[in-house]
Write a protein that holds these residues in place. Structure first.
Motif, PDB file in Angstrom:
ATOM      1  N   PRO A   1      -2.599  82.134 -45.360  1.00 40.95           N
ATOM      2  CA  PRO A   1      -1.495  82.969 -46.172  1.00 40.95           C
ATOM      3  C   PRO A   1      -2.339  83.836 -47.164  1.00 40.95           C
ATOM      4  N   ALA A   2      -1.701  85.028 -47.671  1.00 38.31           N
ATOM      5  CA  ALA A   2      -2.328  85.975 -48.218  1.00 38.31           C
ATOM      6  C   ALA A   2      -3.017  85.472 -49.734  1.00 38.31           C
ATOM      7  N   ASP A   3      -2.478  84.565 -50.102  1.00 40.71           N
ATOM      8  CA  ASP A   3      -2.904  84.005 -51.333  1.00 40.71           C
ATOM      9  C   ASP A   3      -3.872  82.979 -51.227  1.00 40.71           C
ATOM     10  N   ALA A   4      -4.219  82.552 -49.934  1.00 44.03           N
ATOM     11  CA  ALA A   4      -5.038  81.233 -49.727  1.00 44.03           C
ATOM     12  C   ALA A   4      -5.943  81.852 -48.512  1.00 44.03           C
ATOM     13  N   ARG A   5      -6.628  82.864 -48.653  1.00 43.12           N
ATOM     14  CA  ARG A   5      -7.245  83.168 -47.339  1.00 43.12           C
ATOM     15  C   ARG A   5      -8.446  82.445 -46.989  1.00 43.12           C
ATOM     16  N   VAL A   6      -8.769  82.193 -45.671  1.00 50.73           N
ATOM     17  CA  VAL A   6     -10.087  81.382 -45.603  1.00 50.73           C
ATOM     18  C   VAL A   6     -10.585  82.225 -44.449  1.00 50.73           C
ATOM     19  N   SER A   7     -11.951  81.689 -43.980  1.00 48.69           N
ATOM     20  CA  SER A   7     -12.763  82.616 -43.078  1.00 48.69           C
ATOM     21  C   SER A   7     -13.202  81.511 -41.843  1.00 48.69           C
ATOM     22  N   VAL A   8     -12.903  81.739 -40.781  1.00 49.01           N
ATOM     23  CA  VAL A   8     -13.058  80.774 -39.730  1.00 49.01           C
ATOM     24  C   VAL A   8     -14.415  81.199 -39.025  1.00 49.01           C
ATOM     25  N   LEU A   9     -15.462  80.321 -39.049  1.00 51.33           N
ATOM     26  CA  LEU A   9     -16.819  80.873 -38.478  1.00 51.33           C
ATOM     27  C   LEU A   9     -17.042  79.982 -37.355  1.00 51.33           C
ATOM     28  N   VAL A  10     -17.257  80.627 -36.153  1.00 53.96           N
ATOM     29  CA  VAL A  10     -17.677  79.985 -34.882  1.00 53.96           C
ATOM     30  C   VAL A  10     -19.179  80.347 -34.503  1.00 53.96           C
ATOM     31  N   ALA A  11     -20.127  79.364 -34.208  1.00 53.48           N
ATOM     32  CA  ALA A  11     -21.413  79.685 -33.863  1.00 53.48           C
ATOM     33  C   ALA A  11     -21.808  79.313 -32.514  1.00 53.48           C
ATOM     34  N   LEU A  12     -22.429  79.881 -31.741  1.00 49.46           N
ATOM     35  CA  LEU A  12     -22.910  79.399 -30.438  1.00 49.46           C
ATOM     36  C   LEU A  12     -24.585  79.325 -30.323  1.00 49.46           C
ATOM     37  N   PRO A  13     -25.227  78.226 -29.845  1.00 49.94           N
ATOM     38  CA  PRO A  13     -26.538  78.282 -29.700  1.00 49.94           C
ATOM     39  C   PRO A  13     -26.971  79.404 -28.804  1.00 49.94           C
ATOM     40  N   VAL A  14     -28.043  80.110 -29.025  1.00 47.64           N
ATOM     41  CA  VAL A  14     -28.415  81.086 -28.056  1.00 47.64           C
ATOM     42  C   VAL A  14     -29.948  80.888 -27.927  1.00 47.64           C
ATOM     43  N   GLY A  15     -30.435  79.735 -28.033  1.00 41.73           N
ATOM     44  CA  GLY A  15     -31.852  79.699 -27.755  1.00 41.73           C
ATOM     45  C   GLY A  15     -32.206  79.714 -26.317  1.00 41.73           C
ATOM     46  N   ASP A  16     -31.435  79.195 -25.298  1.00 41.72           N
ATOM     47  CA  ASP A  16     -31.538  79.559 -23.963  1.00 41.72           C
ATOM     48  C   ASP A  16     -31.389  80.843 -23.639  1.00 41.72           C
TER      49      ASP A  16
END
Length: 440
Positions: free
Chosen positions: A122-137
């Motif tokens: 919601p606007a009064d409780a915004r969060v950030s969703v982080l998605v990471a992928l390994p890129v070593g290969d």
């Protein structure tokens, strides 16, 4: 070939760079699409208030949910629950739509991570969703591709250079053969012509065309020689008749001094006709003298000196040892005689005729103390009918053919004739260099 290889090199560089950039863009886009798809799924759970703990993920994904205070409020089993993957400035970049690559150590991994982020809640409780992928290969594959391109491209260029060198060399070999044949052929004989390649290509057409041109040139030269020879031959009879009549008139005392004066002109014309006939014979035969005599140089010089007994300046003869040469005796005598005639005509007080062996060559040298010649004039005098001083040449009977004839006759014997500076007191020397006759 260098231009072609330069073009291929540029094409390979452009093509390889474009291929590498396109492949990198496609892989990064696939990774980003996968990460964003997972991020939107997690964001949908946050919006619905159904975010599980831990957040389920597929594969090696790392998911974190970070609140406005930059605290981790949720995440996958593979994620750190205390430290966010991104710093505040990196998070702002990711939320702006860019991918951020961070060290894998932030998630206890050994390979770098590519992180994408979206907002949720919601606007009064915004969060950030982080998605990471390994890129070593992925990074390892890119490095391998770069190394492969850096190794393969030079090898391809080397192979192409070798092939081009081989193909161009085989293509130009007939042209080089044509050039060598053209340099060898004098153009005076129809027997010598360019070798015609067997292949039906442009080089064969060139050879056929050049042979036709050589035939035309040989025919033109033959007509010219024939004209000179015929004209000179036809002039001999009337000149002989005129000379006879003048000699008779001189003996009978008729005409006063006119017969004696005209005899000088007739003598000059006779020498000119004889010189033209000799040049016509020399030009017609490019194979060298038919006679191959063993000539004693000392005897040859003695004969030439005898021909100049009583000349306007004294002629001294000097011969060291008993050198021998091989050639037509009459032609060599004529060549040396022409040189001595020229020296006597222009000498101031004396002429010397010498013969000796030097550097495995027999050298016959004619020295005079005349006015000499400049460096430029020393080659011009071998051109036919060349007189550097017309008045002097005509008054003393020169035809402008003596030196050219001498050089032609010496060349037929396998030698050379040059004019060079002479040591004092002489001003000029004519040097004839001939191969020493073999001992047998």
């Amino acid at each position: 070939m260098l231009i072609g290889l330069g073009g291929v090199t540029a094409a390979l560089l452009v093509g390889g760079s474009a291929f590498y950039a396109a492949l990198t863009f496609a892989v990064d886009r696939t990774l980003d699409n996968e990460a964003l798809a997972s991020a939107h799924e997690v964001a949908a759970l946050v919006d619905a208030g159904q975010l599980p703990n831990p957040v389920p993920v597929s594969g090696a994904q790392v998911v974190q949910v970070v609140d406005a205070e930059h605290r981790v409020v949720g995440g996958s089993v593979t994620a750190d629950r205390l430290t966010p993957l991104l710093r505040r400035d990196e998070l702002a970049t990711a939320l702006a739509g860019a991918a951020v690559v961070v060290p894998g150590s932030r998630a206890a991994l050994s390979t770098p991570l590519r992180v994408r982020a979206v907002t949720a809640g919601p606007a009064d409780a915004r969060v950030s969703v982080l998605v990471a992928l390994p890129v070593g290969d992925v990074l390892a594959s890119r490095a391998a591709l770069r190394r492969g391109l850096l190794i393969v491209f030079p090898l391809v260029l080397a192979v192409m250079a070798a092939v081009a060198w081989r193909v161009i060399g085989s293509t130009l070999r007939p042209v080089e053969q044509l050039r060598a044949d053209a340099e060898r052929i004098s153009g005076a004989s129809r027997a010598e012509r360019l070798a015609v390649p067997a292949a039906s290509d442009e080089v064969r057409a060139l050879a056929v065309t050049l042979n036709s041109m050589l035939d035309r040139l040989a025919a033109a030269r033959a007509r010219q020689r024939s004209f000179v020879a015929d004209a000179a031959h036809e002039l001999r009879s009337p000149l002989t008749s005129i000379r006879t009549q003048l000699e008779v008139a001189e003996r009978l005392g008729e005409g006063g001094s006119l017969p004696a004066e005209l005899l000088l002109d007739v003598e000059r014309l006779t020498r000119l006709v004889e010189d033209l006939l000799l040049l016509a014979r020399v030009d017609a035969d490019t194979r060298g003298p038919a006679r191959r005599d063993l000539v004693e140089v000392a005897g040859l010089l003695a004969v030439v000196a005898a021909d100049h007994t009583g000349s306007r300046v004294p002629l001294r003869v000097r011969c060291e040892g008993s050198p021998q040469v091989v050639g037509d005796r009459d032609e060599l005598r004529r060549a040396v005689k022409n040189l001595v005639d020229n020296a006597v005509r222009h000498a101031g007080s004396a002429v010397e005729l010498a013969g000796f062996v030097e550097h495995h060559q027999v050298r016959i040298v004619v020295l005079d103390d005349g006015p000499g010649l400049s460096t430029d004039e020393r080659e011009r005098v071998f051109e036919r009918f060349t007189r550097l001083d017309d008045a002097r040449g005509r008054s003393q009977g020169g035809t402008g053919l003596g030196l050219p004839i001498a050089r032609e006759l010496v060349a037929r014997a396998g030698g050379t004739l040059t004019l060079t500076d002479a040591p004092p007191p002489w001003s000029l020397q004519a040097v004839v260099a001939l191969p020493v006759a073999a001992a047998e």
